[in-house]
Scaffold this motif. Structure first.
Motif, short mmCIF file in Angstrom:
data_model
loop_
_atom_site.label_atom_id
_atom_site.label_comp_id
_atom_site.label_asym_id
_atom_site.label_seq_id
_atom_site.Cartn_x
_atom_site.Cartn_y
_atom_site.Cartn_z
N ALA A 156 0.81 -1.21 0.00
CA ALA A 156 0.00 0.00 0.00
C ALA A 156 0.85 1.26 0.00
CB ALA A 156 -0.94 0.00 1.20
N ALA A 157 2.03 1.17 0.58
CA ALA A 157 2.91 2.35 0.68
C ALA A 157 3.71 2.61 -0.59
CB ALA A 157 3.87 2.18 1.86
N LEU A 158 3.82 1.61 -1.45
CA LEU A 158 4.63 1.77 -2.65
C LEU A 158 3.96 2.71 -3.65
CD1 LEU A 158 5.86 -1.87 -3.36
CD2 LEU A 158 7.27 0.08 -2.65
N PRO A 159 4.76 3.52 -4.35
CA PRO A 159 4.16 4.36 -5.40
C PRO A 159 3.95 3.57 -6.68
CG PRO A 159 6.52 4.70 -5.35
CD PRO A 159 6.21 3.74 -4.22
N ALA A 160 3.04 4.04 -7.49
CA ALA A 160 2.98 3.57 -8.88
C ALA A 160 4.08 4.29 -9.64
CB ALA A 160 1.61 3.89 -9.47
N ALA A 161 4.88 3.56 -10.38
CA ALA A 161 5.97 4.15 -11.16
C ALA A 161 5.58 4.09 -12.63
CB ALA A 161 7.27 3.41 -10.90
N LEU A 162 5.30 5.25 -13.21
CA LEU A 162 4.77 5.33 -14.57
C LEU A 162 5.80 5.94 -15.50
CD1 LEU A 162 1.36 6.84 -13.45
CD2 LEU A 162 1.87 4.42 -13.82
N ARG A 169 10.25 9.28 -15.13
CA ARG A 169 9.21 8.53 -14.42
C ARG A 169 8.28 9.49 -13.68
NH1 ARG A 169 11.35 4.12 -10.34
NH2 ARG A 169 12.12 6.03 -9.35
N VAL A 170 7.04 9.07 -13.54
CA VAL A 170 6.08 9.76 -12.68
C VAL A 170 5.76 8.80 -11.55
CG1 VAL A 170 3.81 10.81 -12.48
CG2 VAL A 170 5.14 11.11 -14.59
N LEU A 171 6.08 9.20 -10.33
CA LEU A 171 5.78 8.39 -9.15
C LEU A 171 4.51 8.91 -8.50
CD1 LEU A 171 9.28 8.03 -7.41
CD2 LEU A 171 8.23 6.56 -9.15
N VAL A 172 3.54 8.02 -8.29
CA VAL A 172 2.27 8.40 -7.68
C VAL A 172 2.15 7.71 -6.33
CG1 VAL A 172 -0.23 8.48 -7.90
CG2 VAL A 172 1.21 8.65 -9.96
N VAL A 223 6.99 13.68 -8.93
CA VAL A 223 6.28 13.05 -7.81
C VAL A 223 4.90 13.66 -7.65
CG1 VAL A 223 6.26 12.62 -5.33
CG2 VAL A 223 8.41 12.43 -6.62
N VAL A 224 3.89 12.80 -7.67
CA VAL A 224 2.50 13.19 -7.41
C VAL A 224 2.09 12.54 -6.10
CG1 VAL A 224 0.11 13.07 -8.20
CG2 VAL A 224 1.96 13.36 -9.87
N VAL A 225 1.54 13.33 -5.18
CA VAL A 225 0.95 12.78 -3.97
C VAL A 225 -0.56 12.98 -4.06
CG1 VAL A 225 0.70 13.04 -1.47
CG2 VAL A 225 2.97 13.03 -2.50
N VAL A 256 3.18 17.68 -7.58
CA VAL A 256 1.74 17.90 -7.69
C VAL A 256 1.07 17.30 -6.46
CG1 VAL A 256 -0.38 17.49 -9.02
CG2 VAL A 256 1.81 17.75 -10.21
N VAL A 257 0.24 18.09 -5.78
CA VAL A 257 -0.61 17.58 -4.72
C VAL A 257 -2.00 17.42 -5.31
CG1 VAL A 257 -1.58 17.97 -2.42
CG2 VAL A 257 0.77 18.71 -2.94
N HIS A 258 -2.45 16.17 -5.38
CA HIS A 258 -3.70 15.80 -6.05
C HIS A 258 -4.73 15.46 -4.98
CE1 HIS A 258 -5.89 12.38 -8.42
NE2 HIS A 258 -6.51 13.52 -8.64
N GLY A 259 -5.51 16.46 -4.57
CA GLY A 259 -6.50 16.26 -3.51
C GLY A 259 -7.87 15.93 -4.07
N HIS A 260 -8.61 15.10 -3.33
CA HIS A 260 -9.96 14.73 -3.73
C HIS A 260 -10.76 14.29 -2.51
CE1 HIS A 260 -7.73 10.89 -3.80
NE2 HIS A 260 -6.94 11.46 -4.70
N SER A 261 -12.05 14.18 -2.69
CA SER A 261 -13.07 13.80 -1.71
C SER A 261 -14.26 14.72 -1.85
CB SER A 261 -12.59 13.82 -0.26
OG SER A 261 -13.67 13.58 0.62
#
Length: 368
Positions: A156-162, A169-172, A223-225, A256-261
């Motif tokens: 769960a803690a690992l990023p997606a590496a795109l 790379r883009v790490l999410v 890096v995207v969080v 990038v801080v990608h907030g949602h809810s």
């Protein structure tokens, strides 16, 4: 190296009513206090805006969003997937709403070329831990990377590496918070599947995230969080969220801080040239026939396009407003686009940002 182009959006909720119009609808049974079949959400939408010819093709729900994706051709496409993809019937006890999509309908995500599904949210375990494991396996089999959930805490803690352009790379990284309704019991541990949970916006939490990002990041990575946080309704952004988002950029090197809810778009900030999306709003859902909260215009959705300069310059941020009708996304009419522009400019004043029309279907956001 050229700029890296990202597409991001808020909650993609392809379960319940959406699942029922797709080629392989799952079991429609619900455990809600009033609605007991997912088909009822389709019927509510049809009473509001007209009949939906069922079944629809996997591309149907995306509508005009596909034209924008084709025209802009982003390098990476990231969504917050707020739906379990499973046939499990193990509804999480005591939870009022349960979203699921039949695994065969994962083709609807492939139809939009989704590269990464952030799964740290308050619906991915709606159908139990086995349902989560099936969700992860189904997405991975479809070639869609996942972030924020897994079979244990480490996954769960690992990023997606795109893969980005020119070998970049883009790490999410993805996290959920209790403020968005995520149960603490959903946290992944060494012994159970679950989500990556962010307990608070403290300095200690920031330090752990900084270390986690630093352990994975290589030179040239973006890096995207992605964080599921805050309430469903309202424009307020608490000072602690703002401090934490800025610190992610300043101290953890996040791009990038990608907030949602939030069910509707809220404030956007550009801090040190990097975008903070405090709440992207829902992108795909089955709420069309549900009344209430009309003042927030929850029928509007937002495509977010970010271009990040590899040389460290300020990000370019462009938004495409859409409207949901008959469970399909279409371009927002001019008056609705103007309404959203006014809201984003009003809410952006406290963050030093302004939104203005830059094309017939587009808003540009910049720092004042």
């Amino acid at each position: 190296m050229r700029a890296i182009r990202l597409f991001l959006c808020g909650d993609v909720m392809t379960g319940r009513g959406i699942d029922q119009i797709l080629p392989t609808p799952g079991n429609p049974r619900l455990h809600e206090s009033v609605v007991h079949s997912a088909v009822e959400y389709v019927e509510l939408a049809e009473r509001r805006n007209g009949a939906i010819a069922r079944p629809v093709s996997p591309v149907y729900i995306w509508g005009d969003a596909l034209s924008e994706l084709e025209r802009r051709h982003p390098d990476v496409r990231i969504v917050n997937l707020e739906t379990a993809i499973t046939t499990c019937d193990d509804a999480w006890p005591g939870k009022g709403i349960h979203y699921r999509m039949h695994p065969a309908n994962v083709t609807c995500l492939g139809a939009a070329g989704v590269d990464c599904a952030a799964l740290a949210n308050n619906h991915v375990l709606d159908w139990g831990r086995a349902g989560l494991e099936e969700t992860v396996a189904t997405l991975q089999a479809a070639g869609i990377a996942v972030a924020g959930a897994g079979r244990n805490e480490q996954e769960a803690a690992l990023p997606a590496a795109l893969a980005g352009p020119d070998g970049s790379r883009v790490l999410v990284f993805a996290f959920a918070m209790a403020s968005a309704g995520t149960p603490s019991s959903w946290e992944a541990t060494s012994r159970r599947p679950g989500v990556a949970l962010l307990h608070d916006c403290s300095a200690a939490s920031l330090g752990r995230l900084r270390d986690r990002i630093g352990a994975q990041r290589r030179g040239g990575d973006v890096v995207v969080v992605s964080i599921h946080w805050g309430p469903n309704w309202g424009y307020e952004v608490e000072p602690e969220r703002r401090r934490f988002a800025r610190a992610l950029i300043d101290q953890a090197g996040v791009d990038v801080v990608h907030g949602h809810s939030s069910h509707h778009p809220i404030a956007v900030e550009l801090h040190a040239g990097r975008p903070i999306l405090y709440g992207c709003g829902d992108f795909i859902n089955d709420y069309e026939g549900i009344g209430g909260y009309e003042a927030y215009r929850p029928d509007l959705a937002l495509m977010v396009f970010v271009a990040l300069d590899s040389a460290g310059g300020a990000a370019e941020l462009r938004l495409v407003p859409l409207m949901r009708k008959r469970f399909r996304l279409g371009y927002a009419p001019p008056a609705d686009l103007d309404w959203l522009q006014e809201v984003l400019s009003r809410e952006g004043r406290a963050f030093g940002t302004h939104a203005a029309r830059s094309d017939v279907h587009e808003l540009r956001v910049w720092a004042d």
